[in-house]
Design a protein around this motif. Structure first.
Motif, PDB file in Angstrom:
ATOM      1  N   LYS A   1       0.810  -1.218   0.000  1.00 35.82           N
ATOM      2  CA  LYS A   1       0.000   0.000   0.000  1.00 35.82           C
ATOM      3  C   LYS A   1       0.842   1.266   0.000  1.00 35.82           C
ATOM      4  O   LYS A   1       0.300   2.375  -0.023  1.00 35.82           O
ATOM      5  CB  LYS A   1      -0.925  -0.009   1.212  1.00 35.82           C
ATOM      6  CG  LYS A   1      -1.963  -1.124   1.187  1.00 35.82           C
ATOM      7  CD  LYS A   1      -2.876  -1.063   2.408  1.00 35.82           C
ATOM      8  CE  LYS A   1      -3.931  -2.152   2.369  1.00 35.82           C
ATOM      9  NZ  LYS A   1      -4.826  -2.113   3.559  1.00 35.82           N
ATOM     10  N   GLY A   2       2.191   1.085   0.054  1.00 31.72           N
ATOM     11  CA  GLY A   2       3.068   2.241  -0.035  1.00 31.72           C
ATOM     12  C   GLY A   2       3.507   2.826   1.290  1.00 31.72           C
ATOM     13  O   GLY A   2       4.228   3.828   1.309  1.00 31.72           O
ATOM     14  N   SER A   3       3.096   2.217   2.397  1.00 25.74           N
ATOM     15  CA  SER A   3       3.524   2.727   3.706  1.00 25.74           C
ATOM     16  C   SER A   3       4.848   2.076   4.112  1.00 25.74           C
ATOM     17  O   SER A   3       5.116   0.917   3.783  1.00 25.74           O
ATOM     18  CB  SER A   3       2.452   2.440   4.761  1.00 25.74           C
ATOM     19  OG  SER A   3       2.238   1.048   4.885  1.00 25.74           O
ATOM     20  N   TRP A   4       5.669   2.821   4.850  1.00 19.05           N
ATOM     21  CA  TRP A   4       6.983   2.351   5.266  1.00 19.05           C
ATOM     22  C   TRP A   4       6.975   2.015   6.753  1.00 19.05           C
ATOM     23  O   TRP A   4       6.311   2.674   7.554  1.00 19.05           O
ATOM     24  CB  TRP A   4       8.040   3.422   5.008  1.00 19.05           C
ATOM     25  CG  TRP A   4       8.385   3.614   3.566  1.00 19.05           C
ATOM     26  CD1 TRP A   4       7.742   4.407   2.662  1.00 19.05           C
ATOM     27  CD2 TRP A   4       9.461   2.990   2.861  1.00 19.05           C
ATOM     28  NE1 TRP A   4       8.341   4.331   1.435  1.00 19.05           N
ATOM     29  CE2 TRP A   4       9.414   3.466   1.530  1.00 19.05           C
ATOM     30  CE3 TRP A   4      10.457   2.095   3.209  1.00 19.05           C
ATOM     31  CZ2 TRP A   4      10.333   3.080   0.552  1.00 19.05           C
ATOM     32  CZ3 TRP A   4      11.383   1.701   2.247  1.00 19.05           C
ATOM     33  CH2 TRP A   4      11.311   2.180   0.936  1.00 19.05           C
ATOM     34  N   SER A   5       7.749   0.990   7.121  1.00 16.37           N
ATOM     35  CA  SER A   5       7.906   0.627   8.530  1.00 16.37           C
ATOM     36  C   SER A   5       9.333   0.148   8.774  1.00 16.37           C
ATOM     37  O   SER A   5       9.996  -0.376   7.863  1.00 16.37           O
ATOM     38  CB  SER A   5       6.913  -0.474   8.933  1.00 16.37           C
ATOM     39  OG  SER A   5       7.086  -1.619   8.115  1.00 16.37           O
ATOM     40  N   ILE A   6       9.805   0.332   9.998  1.00 16.49           N
ATOM     41  CA  ILE A   6      11.177  -0.028  10.362  1.00 16.49           C
ATOM     42  C   ILE A   6      11.182  -1.374  11.077  1.00 16.49           C
ATOM     43  O   ILE A   6      10.352  -1.629  11.950  1.00 16.49           O
ATOM     44  CB  ILE A   6      11.803   1.049  11.268  1.00 16.49           C
ATOM     45  CG1 ILE A   6      11.915   2.377  10.518  1.00 16.49           C
ATOM     46  CG2 ILE A   6      13.187   0.618  11.758  1.00 16.49           C
ATOM     47  CD1 ILE A   6      12.484   3.511  11.356  1.00 16.49           C
ATOM     48  N   HIS A   7      12.132  -2.222  10.702  1.00 12.43           N
ATOM     49  CA  HIS A   7      12.304  -3.528  11.314  1.00 12.43           C
ATOM     50  C   HIS A   7      13.733  -3.633  11.843  1.00 12.43           C
ATOM     51  O   HIS A   7      14.692  -3.455  11.085  1.00 12.43           O
ATOM     52  CB  HIS A   7      12.030  -4.637  10.302  1.00 12.43           C
ATOM     53  CG  HIS A   7      10.699  -4.538   9.635  1.00 12.43           C
ATOM     54  ND1 HIS A   7       9.585  -5.215  10.099  1.00 12.43           N
ATOM     55  CD2 HIS A   7      10.284  -3.807   8.557  1.00 12.43           C
ATOM     56  CE1 HIS A   7       8.551  -4.918   9.333  1.00 12.43           C
ATOM     57  NE2 HIS A   7       8.949  -4.073   8.382  1.00 12.43           N
ATOM     58  N   SER A   8      13.858  -3.910  13.136  1.00  8.87           N
ATOM     59  CA  SER A   8      15.185  -3.996  13.754  1.00  8.87           C
ATOM     60  C   SER A   8      15.879  -5.290  13.361  1.00  8.87           C
ATOM     61  O   SER A   8      15.250  -6.336  13.207  1.00  8.87           O
ATOM     62  CB  SER A   8      15.070  -3.922  15.281  1.00  8.87           C
ATOM     63  OG  SER A   8      14.544  -2.678  15.679  1.00  8.87           O
ATOM     64  N   SER A   9      17.205  -5.222  13.225  1.00 10.41           N
ATOM     65  CA  SER A   9      17.998  -6.418  12.970  1.00 10.41           C
ATOM     66  C   SER A   9      18.155  -7.205  14.265  1.00 10.41           C
ATOM     67  O   SER A   9      18.103  -6.635  15.357  1.00 10.41           O
ATOM     68  CB  SER A   9      19.387  -6.022  12.447  1.00 10.41           C
ATOM     69  OG  SER A   9      19.296  -5.267  11.267  1.00 10.41           O
ATOM     70  N   PRO A  10      18.353  -8.515  14.173  1.00 11.33           N
ATOM     71  CA  PRO A  10      18.660  -9.276  15.388  1.00 11.33           C
ATOM     72  C   PRO A  10      19.959  -8.795  15.998  1.00 11.33           C
ATOM     73  O   PRO A  10      20.861  -8.334  15.280  1.00 11.33           O
ATOM     74  CB  PRO A  10      18.767 -10.721  14.890  1.00 11.33           C
ATOM     75  CG  PRO A  10      19.000 -10.614  13.422  1.00 11.33           C
ATOM     76  CD  PRO A  10      18.332  -9.365  12.974  1.00 11.33           C
TER      77      PRO A  10
END
Length: 396
Positions: A145-154
């Protein structure tokens, strides 16, 4: 020797080295941004950099990518001064390095905006579906849908990022013992197994020598993992680790997912490469221990191979620290299983062997240049301590 022997002055010395590295990188970056011949891109770089909070600027300055780009720019500028005519290929490479620094800053700036719920022009205009942080500790992904989100690295050790999939982790490098190998995707189970092993390895280091755990957290902020083979394939048991000076704060590990690679082996590999990072930080601030030209080589009493003088000096510190760690690990963990005890004793002997030769280690350097003040004395002191230990106590 303060850090090698974990004295009370070691923590302060590490702080000074980190600040010196930060200031050195800041100075080199500002020097590039001050050159008007690079045009509008450096003016934009200056604006992006100055608009960041201090914590984000520090992340840019400590990025392995930034260091590599700055080294590339310095090399190309030096080459341009040594020849009479301009080279279009050199100019193009120089432009790519400058633009890459700008893009690195924009990535960090975009991640800062995302943490505040904002999607700036960089993310709105980029064609990629994901961007990786310069520090390797998170990735931003765009949904359908074009929204951005942040995902932390292990993470391991609370602050050391495990990098399985960034462009830096996936690139091919012919001269590298790790990055020249095929790059296969890790399964989720393999990722969790790697994280478990490395978390236990760092915990074991903390228990054996807490200051060495602090050394790792200060001088290793990113571990790049490479899987070259599936477990049951021929060649899957090939393990390797390395540090490259142009990527400070980063180390590389090969096939850590394999069941045959023990936590004890991971512990030594992380300590080994972290010590290289520490020494590289010292050299960045104070200059090389010895000339780094590969024409000057000496036979290593550990491997029997001819290695550059700079690698030889590093190896003396590395094996001294690894021996000290393994000895403490063996002493503090009486519950070690017999196979791990045997492995640790073998590795103790392997670390000690180079110090026990009849020759003075410092005198074997193949150079006519004078060593920096105190370096030769430290090398002699480490050798003397190791010889005294084995003369009195015997191996292990």
């Amino acid at each position: 020797m303060e850090i090698a022997d974990a004295t009370s002055q070691a923590a302060e010395l590490m702080d000074r080295l980190l600040w010196a590295r930060l200031e050195r990188m800041r100075g080199r970056l500002l020097a590039v941004m001050a050159k008007q011949e690079y045009g509008a891109v450096v003016r934009s770089m200056h604006w992006v950099f100055q608009s960041m909070p201090d914590s984000r600027r520090a992340r840019v300055l400590l990025s392995p990518e930034l260091c590599e780009y700055l080294i590339t720019i310095a090399r190309l500028e030096s080459e341009s001064q040594q020849v009479d005519r301009r080279s279009s290929s050199r100019e193009n490479e120089l432009s790519r390095a400058v633009v890459s620094i700008h893009e690195l800053m924009e990535r960090e700036g975009a991640l800062e905006e995302l943490t505040h719920g904002q999607t700036g022009s960089f993310l709105r205009n980029i064609r990629s579906w994901e961007i990786h942080s310069p520090a390797g500790d998170c990735v931003a992904r765009k949904s359908e849908k074009g929204s951005w989100s942040i995902h932390s690295s292990p993470m391991v050790g609370g602050c050391v990022a495990l990098d399985f999939e960034s462009p830096l982790a996936r690139h091919h490098e012919d001269s590298s013992g790790v990055m020249s190998q095929p790059s296969l995707p890790f399964t989720m189970a393999e990722r969790l197994e790697v994280q478990r092993k490395l978390e236990q390895a760092v915990a074991a280091i903390d228990q054996a020598e807490p200051l060495y755990g602090a050394l790792i957290r200060n001088f290793v902020r990113r571990i790049i993992l490479r899987k070259s083979h599936d477990i049951f394939e021929e060649g899957s048991g090939r393990f390797a680790s390395e540090h490259v000076p142009r990527h400070p704060g980063s180390i590389r590990l090969l096939n850590t997912h394999h069941p045959k690679l023990s936590v004890a082996a991971c512990m030594e590999s992380v300590m080994h490469e972290a010590t290289h990072n520490l020494l590289a930080a010292w050299e960045l601030s104070h200059g090389f221990f010895v000339p780094s030209a590969c024409a000057y080589r000496v036979v290593s009493p550990w491997s029997g191979n001819q290695i550059p003088n700079s690698s030889y000096v590093h190896s003396i510190f590395v094996y001294y620290i690894c021996h000290r760690l393994l000895k403490s690990h063996l002493r503090r963990t009486a519950e070690l299983a017999t196979p791990e005890q045997s492995h640790t004793r073998r590795r103790l002997a392997a670390c000690a062997v180079g110090f026990l030769i009849n020759q003075n280690l410092a005198s074997r350097l193949a150079t006519f240049d004078t060593l920096p003040e105190g370096i030769g004395e430290m090398m002699d002191l480490m050798q003397r301590k190791m010889k005294d230990e084995y003369r009195v106590h015997g191996p292990g």
